[in-house]
Enzyme design. Structure first.
Site, PDB file in Angstrom:
ATOM      1  N   SER A  13       0.846  -1.200   0.000  1.00  8.82           N
ATOM      2  CA  SER A  13       0.000   0.000   0.000  1.00  8.82           C
ATOM      3  C   SER A  13       0.875   1.242   0.000  1.00  8.82           C
ATOM      4  CB  SER A  13      -0.898   0.020   1.232  1.00  8.82           C
ATOM      5  OG  SER A  13      -1.493   1.303   1.322  1.00  8.82           O
ATOM      6  N   HIS A  38      -1.294  -1.173  -4.274  1.00 10.23           N
ATOM      7  CA  HIS A  38      -2.552  -0.789  -3.635  1.00 10.23           C
ATOM      8  C   HIS A  38      -2.589   0.721  -3.412  1.00 10.23           C
ATOM      9  CE1 HIS A  38      -6.100  -1.608  -1.130  1.00 10.23           C
ATOM     10  NE2 HIS A  38      -5.619  -0.776  -0.225  1.00 10.23           N
ATOM     11  N   ASP A  40      -4.719   3.811  -1.768  1.00 14.57           N
ATOM     12  CA  ASP A  40      -5.776   4.171  -0.825  1.00 14.57           C
ATOM     13  C   ASP A  40      -6.278   5.577  -1.122  1.00 14.57           C
ATOM     14  OD1 ASP A  40      -6.022   1.873   0.992  1.00 14.57           O
ATOM     15  OD2 ASP A  40      -3.903   2.265   1.384  1.00 14.57           O
ATOM     16  N   MET A  42      -8.752   8.433  -0.165  1.00 14.69           N
ATOM     17  CA  MET A  42      -9.526   8.874   1.008  1.00 14.69           C
ATOM     18  C   MET A  42      -9.977  10.326   0.821  1.00 14.69           C
ATOM     19  SD  MET A  42      -7.226   7.338   4.091  1.00 14.69           S
ATOM     20  CE  MET A  42      -6.463   5.721   4.011  1.00 14.69           C
ATOM     21  N   HIS A  71      -8.487   1.415  -3.921  1.00 18.12           N
ATOM     22  CA  HIS A  71      -9.394   1.199  -2.793  1.00 18.12           C
ATOM     23  C   HIS A  71     -10.057   2.537  -2.501  1.00 18.12           C
ATOM     24  CE1 HIS A  71      -9.569   0.180   1.830  1.00 18.12           C
ATOM     25  NE2 HIS A  71     -10.758   0.404   1.313  1.00 18.12           N
ATOM     26  N   MET A  73     -12.155   4.967  -0.629  1.00 22.25           N
ATOM     27  CA  MET A  73     -12.782   5.288   0.662  1.00 22.25           C
ATOM     28  C   MET A  73     -13.358   6.684   0.527  1.00 22.25           C
ATOM     29  SD  MET A  73      -9.791   3.623   3.026  1.00 22.25           S
ATOM     30  CE  MET A  73      -8.621   3.616   1.666  1.00 22.25           C
ATOM     31  N   MET A 142     -11.403  -5.755   5.625  1.00 21.08           N
ATOM     32  CA  MET A 142     -10.601  -4.813   6.408  1.00 21.08           C
ATOM     33  C   MET A 142     -10.321  -5.417   7.776  1.00 21.08           C
ATOM     34  SD  MET A 142     -10.174  -2.134   4.431  1.00 21.08           S
ATOM     35  CE  MET A 142      -9.218  -1.246   5.652  1.00 21.08           C
ATOM     36  N   ASP A 180      -6.742  -6.346   4.290  1.00 21.05           N
ATOM     37  CA  ASP A 180      -6.123  -5.021   4.353  1.00 21.05           C
ATOM     38  C   ASP A 180      -6.120  -4.498   5.785  1.00 21.05           C
ATOM     39  OD1 ASP A 180      -5.106  -2.541   3.683  1.00 21.05           O
ATOM     40  OD2 ASP A 180      -6.928  -1.812   2.713  1.00 21.05           O
ATOM     41  N   GLY A 182      -2.888  -3.954   9.061  1.00 22.89           N
ATOM     42  CA  GLY A 182      -2.125  -4.644  10.099  1.00 22.89           C
ATOM     43  C   GLY A 182      -1.486  -5.939   9.656  1.00 22.89           C
TER      44      GLY A 182
END
Ligand code: DX5
Ligand code: ZN
Length: 233
Positions: A13, A38, A40, A42, A71, A73, A142, A180, A182
């Protein structure tokens, strides 16, 4: 249960990369053996953080041949899906909560020639995807609440991954299960054993000094090569 973890896809990511050097950071994980990149996205509204949009995706597209795994969001997502497709995203994944018509959104993504994905928040049940499996290529579970990198893995989601694996296998669909949040060499084995086939990792890759070693550390160890007979020759 019998889903044997073989060679999982690894999707670093970019959220955990140095944002002043995005092109270099994308190229570096490609050289290091990543399968997908990946991204993200947002909006500071659907999640409490802001990252980047289609312009940055388009700029990155020129610097890597990795599949770009977007992804989203953002809410609403529908008005921006064509822009991410045109920018060069190969996979476009949305949260069911980001709009009123998930089925229509997935149809839209597919109609643009892209792989369609659904993202399940920790509190979102697998039933959210039960009736869209036929138009879904990727389901992302998630294992943190979306919005930030570097959060602690939620082990409560392992049973959900396993239930999703059973649902997909029973329905006979060839859908990738991504996980996705941790993901580390410590959490990855349980995630793979539960049935995931793609691991997203931000901090565990971009926070490591050696990206190639970090990616290798997320994959299951290969069986030992048979020992050569000592002596002789
Ligand atoms: C969180 C993002 C993740 C994030 C994962 O909202 O969806 O992709 O980058 O970061 P790590 O791997 O550090 O938990
Ligand atoms: Zn993500």
């Amino acid at each position: 249960m019998s889903h044997a973890p073989t060679r999982p896809l690894i999707a670093p990511s970019l959220l955990a990369a140095d944002f002043a050097y995005l092109a270099d950071e994308a190229a570096a994980v490609e050289r290091a053996g990543a399968d997908w990149l990946h991204l993200d996205i947002m909006d500071g509204h659907f999640v409490p953080n802001i990252t980047f949009g289609p312009l940055v995706v388009k700029a990155l597209r020129r610097h890597t041949s990795l599949p770009l795994d977007a992804h989203l969001m953002i809410a609403p997502a529908d008005p921006y899906i064509a822009a991410f497709a045109e920018a060069g995203a190969d996979h476009i994944s949305v949260h069911p909560e980001s709009g009123p018509h998930l089925h229509r959104t997935l149809q839209l993504i597919r109609s643009l020639g892209k792989k369609s994905g659904v993202v399940l928040n920790p509190a979102t049940p697998i039933e959210a995807v039960a009736h869209v499996l036929d138009i879904t290529d990727i389901i992302m579970v998630m294992t943190v609440n979306p919005g930030f990198g570097g959060q602690a893995f939620l082990a409560s989601q392992l049973e959900k991954i396993a239930a999703l694996r059973r649902l997909i296998d029973a329905a006979g669909h060839n859908i990738i299960i991504q996980v996705d949040g941790g993901i580390t060499p410590k959490t990855a084995p349980a995630v793979l054993a539960a049935g995931a086939t793609c691991l997203i990792a931000g901090t565990a890759v971009y926070g490591a000094p050696d990206y190639a070693a970090a990616i290798t550390a997320l994959r299951p160890a290969l069986p030992q090569a048979p020992q050569l007979a000592a002596g002789g020759g």
